[in-house]
Design an enzyme around this catalytic site. Sequence first.
Site, PDB file in Angstrom:
ATOM      1  N   GLU A   2     -32.581  38.530 -17.981  1.00  0.00           N
ATOM      2  CA  GLU A   2     -31.580  39.568 -18.106  1.00  0.00           C
ATOM      3  C   GLU A   2     -30.604  39.510 -16.920  1.00  0.00           C
ATOM      4  O   GLU A   2     -30.991  39.211 -15.787  1.00  0.00           O
ATOM      5  CB  GLU A   2     -32.271  40.930 -18.183  1.00  0.00           C
ATOM      6  CG  GLU A   2     -33.255  40.943 -19.353  1.00  0.00           C
ATOM      7  CD  GLU A   2     -33.806  42.315 -19.723  1.00  0.00           C
ATOM      8  OE1 GLU A   2     -34.594  42.369 -20.660  1.00  0.00           O
ATOM      9  OE2 GLU A   2     -33.454  43.306 -19.076  1.00  0.00           O
ATOM     10  N   CYS A  57     -25.795  41.371 -11.263  1.00  0.00           N
ATOM     11  CA  CYS A  57     -27.181  41.231 -10.806  1.00  0.00           C
ATOM     12  C   CYS A  57     -27.792  40.060 -11.590  1.00  0.00           C
ATOM     13  O   CYS A  57     -27.937  40.126 -12.805  1.00  0.00           O
ATOM     14  CB  CYS A  57     -27.891  42.556 -11.092  1.00  0.00           C
ATOM     15  SG  CYS A  57     -29.586  42.579 -10.573  1.00  0.00           S
ATOM     16  N   CYS A  76     -41.895  36.365 -12.659  1.00  0.00           N
ATOM     17  CA  CYS A  76     -42.040  36.292 -11.198  1.00  0.00           C
ATOM     18  C   CYS A  76     -43.495  36.016 -10.880  1.00  0.00           C
ATOM     19  O   CYS A  76     -44.391  36.553 -11.539  1.00  0.00           O
ATOM     20  CB  CYS A  76     -41.592  37.609 -10.553  1.00  0.00           C
ATOM     21  SG  CYS A  76     -41.518  37.535  -8.742  1.00  0.00           S
ATOM     22  N   CYS A 120     -45.546  42.569  -7.520  1.00  0.00           N
ATOM     23  CA  CYS A 120     -45.346  43.872  -6.878  1.00  0.00           C
ATOM     24  C   CYS A 120     -45.738  44.962  -7.878  1.00  0.00           C
ATOM     25  O   CYS A 120     -45.362  44.890  -9.049  1.00  0.00           O
ATOM     26  CB  CYS A 120     -43.903  44.030  -6.416  1.00  0.00           C
ATOM     27  SG  CYS A 120     -43.407  42.736  -5.263  1.00  0.00           S
ATOM     28  N   CYS A 180     -43.017  46.888 -10.219  1.00  0.00           N
ATOM     29  CA  CYS A 180     -41.920  46.112 -10.805  1.00  0.00           C
ATOM     30  C   CYS A 180     -42.306  45.585 -12.179  1.00  0.00           C
ATOM     31  O   CYS A 180     -43.344  44.929 -12.330  1.00  0.00           O
ATOM     32  CB  CYS A 180     -41.578  44.953  -9.871  1.00  0.00           C
ATOM     33  SG  CYS A 180     -40.373  43.809 -10.593  1.00  0.00           S
ATOM     34  N   GLY A 204     -37.207  37.776 -10.891  1.00  0.00           N
ATOM     35  CA  GLY A 204     -37.673  36.666 -10.080  1.00  0.00           C
ATOM     36  C   GLY A 204     -37.433  36.824  -8.595  1.00  0.00           C
ATOM     37  O   GLY A 204     -36.671  37.670  -8.145  1.00  0.00           O
ATOM     38  N   GLU A 205     -38.148  35.974  -7.833  1.00  0.00           N
ATOM     39  CA  GLU A 205     -38.000  35.962  -6.374  1.00  0.00           C
ATOM     40  C   GLU A 205     -37.156  34.732  -6.011  1.00  0.00           C
ATOM     41  O   GLU A 205     -37.621  33.593  -6.105  1.00  0.00           O
ATOM     42  CB  GLU A 205     -39.392  35.904  -5.732  1.00  0.00           C
ATOM     43  CG  GLU A 205     -39.406  35.571  -4.255  1.00  0.00           C
ATOM     44  CD  GLU A 205     -38.461  36.420  -3.407  1.00  0.00           C
ATOM     45  OE1 GLU A 205     -38.524  37.657  -3.466  1.00  0.00           O
ATOM     46  OE2 GLU A 205     -37.631  35.821  -2.690  1.00  0.00           O
ATOM     47  N   SER A 233     -31.736  38.863  -2.327  1.00  0.00           N
ATOM     48  CA  SER A 233     -32.754  39.878  -2.063  1.00  0.00           C
ATOM     49  C   SER A 233     -34.126  39.219  -2.137  1.00  0.00           C
ATOM     50  O   SER A 233     -34.423  38.495  -3.084  1.00  0.00           O
ATOM     51  CB  SER A 233     -32.643  40.979  -3.123  1.00  0.00           C
ATOM     52  OG  SER A 233     -33.740  41.860  -3.043  1.00  0.00           O
ATOM     53  N   SER A 252     -36.684  43.489   0.773  1.00  0.00           N
ATOM     54  CA  SER A 252     -37.373  44.515  -0.011  1.00  0.00           C
ATOM     55  C   SER A 252     -38.597  44.982   0.770  1.00  0.00           C
ATOM     56  O   SER A 252     -39.669  44.396   0.672  1.00  0.00           O
ATOM     57  CB  SER A 252     -37.785  43.939  -1.371  1.00  0.00           C
ATOM     58  OG  SER A 252     -36.632  43.696  -2.138  1.00  0.00           O
ATOM     59  N   LEU A 253     -38.407  46.023   1.542  1.00  0.00           N
ATOM     60  CA  LEU A 253     -39.478  46.452   2.460  1.00  0.00           C
ATOM     61  C   LEU A 253     -40.425  47.461   1.792  1.00  0.00           C
ATOM     62  O   LEU A 253     -41.620  47.259   1.724  1.00  0.00           O
ATOM     63  CB  LEU A 253     -38.851  47.034   3.728  1.00  0.00           C
ATOM     64  CG  LEU A 253     -39.791  47.228   4.888  1.00  0.00           C
ATOM     65  CD1 LEU A 253     -40.373  45.916   5.392  1.00  0.00           C
ATOM     66  CD2 LEU A 253     -39.085  47.954   6.042  1.00  0.00           C
ATOM     67  N   HIS A 254     -39.920  48.571   1.373  1.00  0.00           N
ATOM     68  CA  HIS A 254     -40.648  49.566   0.561  1.00  0.00           C
ATOM     69  C   HIS A 254     -41.755  50.342   1.269  1.00  0.00           C
ATOM     70  O   HIS A 254     -42.331  51.254   0.679  1.00  0.00           O
ATOM     71  CB  HIS A 254     -41.254  48.960  -0.715  1.00  0.00           C
ATOM     72  CG  HIS A 254     -40.305  48.111  -1.496  1.00  0.00           C
ATOM     73  ND1 HIS A 254     -39.064  48.549  -1.879  1.00  0.00           N
ATOM     74  CD2 HIS A 254     -40.412  46.838  -1.954  1.00  0.00           C
ATOM     75  CE1 HIS A 254     -38.454  47.584  -2.556  1.00  0.00           C
ATOM     76  NE2 HIS A 254     -39.238  46.543  -2.606  1.00  0.00           N
ATOM     77  N   ASN A 308     -37.548  53.339 -10.664  1.00  0.00           N
ATOM     78  CA  ASN A 308     -37.172  53.369 -12.073  1.00  0.00           C
ATOM     79  C   ASN A 308     -38.408  53.155 -12.923  1.00  0.00           C
ATOM     80  O   ASN A 308     -39.051  52.107 -12.813  1.00  0.00           O
ATOM     81  CB  ASN A 308     -36.138  52.276 -12.375  1.00  0.00           C
ATOM     82  CG  ASN A 308     -34.808  52.590 -11.724  1.00  0.00           C
ATOM     83  OD1 ASN A 308     -34.271  53.683 -11.896  1.00  0.00           O
ATOM     84  ND2 ASN A 308     -34.278  51.660 -10.940  1.00  0.00           N
ATOM     85  N   CYS A 326     -32.791  48.638 -11.695  1.00  0.00           N
ATOM     86  CA  CYS A 326     -33.662  47.813 -10.847  1.00  0.00           C
ATOM     87  C   CYS A 326     -35.092  47.911 -11.307  1.00  0.00           C
ATOM     88  O   CYS A 326     -35.615  49.008 -11.484  1.00  0.00           O
ATOM     89  CB  CYS A 326     -33.678  48.344  -9.414  1.00  0.00           C
ATOM     90  SG  CYS A 326     -32.201  48.110  -8.541  1.00  0.00           S
TER      91      CYS A 326
HETATM   92  N1  SAH Z   1     -37.610  39.509  -6.075  1.00  0.00           N
HETATM   93  C1  SAH Z   1     -36.571  40.014  -5.291  1.00  0.00           C
HETATM   94  C2  SAH Z   1     -35.343  40.382  -6.075  1.00  0.00           C
HETATM   95  C3  SAH Z   1     -35.542  41.096  -7.392  1.00  0.00           C
HETATM   96  S1  SAH Z   1     -36.067  42.749  -7.371  1.00  0.00           S
HETATM   97  C4  SAH Z   1     -37.047  41.205  -4.478  1.00  0.00           C
HETATM   98  O1  SAH Z   1     -38.138  41.689  -4.723  1.00  0.00           O
HETATM   99  O2  SAH Z   1     -36.316  41.598  -3.561  1.00  0.00           O
HETATM  100  C5  SAH Z   1     -34.620  43.663  -6.860  1.00  0.00           C
HETATM  101  C6  SAH Z   1     -34.943  44.990  -6.182  1.00  0.00           C
HETATM  102  O3  SAH Z   1     -35.426  45.957  -7.139  1.00  0.00           O
HETATM  103  C7  SAH Z   1     -36.016  44.855  -5.145  1.00  0.00           C
HETATM  104  O4  SAH Z   1     -35.708  45.565  -3.980  1.00  0.00           O
HETATM  105  C8  SAH Z   1     -37.193  45.452  -5.858  1.00  0.00           C
HETATM  106  O5  SAH Z   1     -38.169  45.833  -4.959  1.00  0.00           O
HETATM  107  C9  SAH Z   1     -36.571  46.589  -6.614  1.00  0.00           C
HETATM  108  N2  SAH Z   1     -37.421  47.120  -7.685  1.00  0.00           N
HETATM  109  C10 SAH Z   1     -38.353  46.458  -8.401  1.00  0.00           C
HETATM  110  N3  SAH Z   1     -38.938  47.273  -9.302  1.00  0.00           N
HETATM  111  C11 SAH Z   1     -38.345  48.479  -9.172  1.00  0.00           C
HETATM  112  C12 SAH Z   1     -38.482  49.739  -9.861  1.00  0.00           C
HETATM  113  N4  SAH Z   1     -39.340  49.889 -10.859  1.00  0.00           N
HETATM  114  N5  SAH Z   1     -37.700  50.759  -9.475  1.00  0.00           N
HETATM  115  C13 SAH Z   1     -36.792  50.598  -8.473  1.00  0.00           C
HETATM  116  N6  SAH Z   1     -36.616  49.441  -7.805  1.00  0.00           N
HETATM  117  C14 SAH Z   1     -37.377  48.393  -8.146  1.00  0.00           C
HETATM  118 FE1  SF4 Z   2     -40.985  39.682  -8.132  1.00  0.00          FE
HETATM  119 FE2  SF4 Z   2     -39.124  41.136  -6.764  1.00  0.00          FE
HETATM  120 FE3  SF4 Z   2     -40.440  42.184  -8.890  1.00  0.00          FE
HETATM  121 FE4  SF4 Z   2     -41.751  41.747  -6.596  1.00  0.00          FE
HETATM  122  S1  SF4 Z   2     -40.036  43.191  -6.905  1.00  0.00           S
HETATM  123  S2  SF4 Z   2     -42.513  41.247  -8.681  1.00  0.00           S
HETATM  124  S3  SF4 Z   2     -40.813  39.850  -5.891  1.00  0.00           S
HETATM  125  S4  SF4 Z   2     -39.041  40.458  -8.926  1.00  0.00           S
END
Ligand code: SAH
Ligand code: SF4
Length: 370
Positions: A96, A109, A116, A120, A123, A170-171, A202, A224-226, A302, A345
Site C-alpha cells: 500500500e 508514504c 515486515c 512490533c 503494527c 516494511g522496515e 523511518s 521509531s522510538l515509542h 491507530n 500509520c
Molecule cells: N518500519 C519503519 C517504517 C514503517 S512504520 C518503522 O517502524 O519506523 C511507520 C511509522 O508508523 C512508525 O513510526 C511506526 O512505529 C508507526 N506505527 C506502526 N503501527 C502503528 C499504529 N498502529 N498506530 C500508529 N502508528 C503506528
Molecule cells: Fe515493521 Fe515498522 Fe511495523 Fe515494526 S512498525 S512491524 S518495523 S513496519
Amino acid sequence: MTAAAEKTNLLGMPREKLEAYFETLGEKRFRATQLLQWMHQRGVDDFDQMTNVSKSLREKLKQVAVIHGPEVVYDETSKDGTRKWVMRMDNGNSVETVLIPDGERGTLCVSSQIGCTLDCTFCSTGKRGFNRNLTAAEIIGQVWVARKAFMPFLPGPERPITNVVMMGMGEPLMNFDNVVDAMNLMMEDLAYGISKRRVTLSTSGVVPAIDKLAEVTDVSLAISLHAPNDELRNKLVPLNKKYPIAELLAATKRYFSRLPEKRKATIEYTVIEGMNDKPEHAHELAELLRDLPCKINLIPFNPFPESDFRRPSMNATRRFQAVLNEAGYVATIRTPRGDDIDAACGQLVGQVEDRTRRSQRYINVQQVNP
Ligand code: SAH
Ligand code: SF4
C-alpha cells in the site's frame, strides 16, 4: 519465466547505474539523461514515445529492456483527501502507498517490503508476516504511479508530491540497497527532484544499517522510538532486544554529526493507552533525549482489528505533549489521516503471502480467543 522477466527493468536504476547500463550496450552515457526524464518526469513506459532517442536505439532497447512498474489494483480517496493505492507486484503480492495532501504539501508514504520481518506489537503490517523485499523498481514504482495519477495536471505549479516518507509497509533498513537506489531517484533532478530534507527514512532501529546509511546518503531520518526505556521498548519493538535504546540514540547522533549543516532527527512515538502514555513516560523521554537535537512526533495509536491496544484520549495525548513542550522540545501530534480507508500509520497490510509462520500463529490465537 516470461519474456518481460528476462529483460532488464530500467525503472529502478539510479543515474549511475543507468549510465553504466548504456555503456554495456555500447551507447553514450548521456542517453541515461533522456531515459530518466522520459520515465520519471513524463511517466512514459513505451520506448516508441521517446522521440529524441534514435529509432535504432529504441529498437535495441525494446529487445533487451522494459520499463515496468506496479499494477494498481485499488485506488481510493478518503473523505479528508488522503489517497490510498494498493499496488500489485510481480509475484501477486501487493503493498500500500498513501498520499497525504496538506495545503501546499503532498506527502507520499512509500512501502519498502511486502510485509515486515520485525514484529512490533502495535503494527498491523508486522502481524501479516513477511514475503520479500521490494526491488528498487517496485519502490520507485510507487512514486511513479502516484505521480502519473496527477499527470493531466502537469506541467503546472501544482506539485502533488513534495515529500516522501519511507513509512509504508516494511522496515527500509532491512532492504538497504534497493531503498538507497530508490531514494537516489527521488532526489535526482532528472527524475523527481525532491530535496534531501524532504525524503525521510523511518526506522525501528537497525543500528549497523544507520551507520552504513550515513556513508551513502544524507536523507532525513526518523527513529521509531515509542518508549523511554528498554523494558517498555522491548515489549513494543522486539528489535530493541538486539539494539537497545542507548545504541540506537548513539547511532542517530553519529548520523547527524556527519552532516555539514545542523539538522534534527525526528523521534516518532506512537502513543498507546495504558502502555506508554503517562506523564511520567513523557518526563522520562524528555530526560532521555536531552543530548539529541530532535523534534518529536506523537502518533496516536491507530487501531486495527487484530489488536487489543487502544488510542488514548486526545486530552491524555495533549498532556503528554505539554510535558515535552515544557521541557523545551518541539513536539507535534500527528493527526490521524485516512483512517476511514485504513490508510493511517500502522494500518497498511497489502496482500502478503506470508513466508514466516507469524500470520498463522496470529490467526490461531484469534480463533482461540475471538
Ligand atoms: N518500519 C519503519 C517504517 C514503517 S512504520 C518503522 O517502524 O519506523 C511507520 C511509522 O508508523 C512508525 O513510526 C511506526 O512505529 C508507526 N506505527 C506502526 N503501527 C502503528 C499504529 N498502529 N498506530 C500508529 N502508528 C503506528
Ligand atoms: Fe515493521 Fe515498522 Fe511495523 Fe515494526 S512498525 S512491524 S518495523 S513496519
